[in-house]
Design a protein around this motif. Structure first.
Motif: not given
Length: 233
Positions: A40, A44, A220
């Protein structure tokens, strides 16, 4: 110039030359050996870099322009800037990061590169010279506001025209998320994370003679970064 780090600088340098390098090299790389949180964060950070590149492309590109990318990490921004024709002077406090960025650039540039990139192990306050554009992406999170102010002042002194910075914004929501994260420390959390109020960052830019002209936000599940472009006023 006022020192930008003190204890924070030494902690960041040590971290990113040891366990931090291993962790973030994986995050900023292409390996599948990352967990959900790391993936993640990779996505991002990539979104933030893409937004910077889009800004530059929309403004006519950087063919032949000089760029200082301070805190370059493994070259996620410096390398595509060089491939677009910029002459990039990239630096990172970590010699491990700078060496990895140089390796990735050599692998990516091809036989007839459009621009050029040079990577050095150097802390931000040691960067000298004058550049058309100066960038500093996802670095200020490692430093408190007074140190970030000094960083912005020095970055501005290097730029003839444009300065692009990103930081983790200090809002009630993100402050709560940060506090929750601090309650569950892990072995990879070797440096502190600092949030910065956008008005404080903008005030520092204004004091340095720059006016914010563009803003973006990337958020995110585990990555959040406010991106500002400022031009010399």
């Amino acid at each position: 110039m006022e020192a930008t780090g003190g204890d924070e600088l030494e902690a960041v340098k040590k971290y990113f030359n040891t366990s931090g390098f291993e962790r973030w090299n994986k995050i900023y790389g292409e390996t599948d050996e990352v967990n959900k949180v790391q993936l993640d964060i990779r996505q991002g950070h990539a979104q933030t870099v893409d937004k910077v590149l889009k800004w530059f492309d929309e403004e006519g590109g950087l063919q032949g322009a000089s760029v200082a990318d301070c805190g370059c990490g493994t070259g996620s921004l410096a390398i595509p800037l060089a491939l677009r024709g910029a002459n990039v002077s990239a630096s990172d406090i970590s010699s491990s990061m700078a060496s990895e960025a140089a390796r990735r650039y050599e692998a990516a540039k091809g036989a007839e590169p459009k621009g050029n990139a040079v990577f050095e192990a150097k802390d931000l306050e040691s960067v000298t010279g004058r550049y058309d554009t100066v960038t500093c992406i996802d670095v200020m999170i490692h430093y408190p506001q007074d140190k970030a102010d000094a960083m912005i002042s020095h970055l501005a002194s290097l730029s003839d025209r444009r300065l692009v910075v990103s930081f983790a914004p200090k809002t009630p929501y993100y402050s709560v998320l940060k506090r929750i994260g601090e309650l569950f420390p892990g072995p990879s959390k070797a440096t502190r994370a600092y949030l910065h109020a956008e008005e404080d960052v903008e005030a520092a830019l204004n004091r340095a003679g720059f006016k914010v002209t563009k803003r973006e936000m990337t958020a995110t599940s585990f990555y959040f970064s406010r991106l500002l472009e400022a031009v010399r006023s």
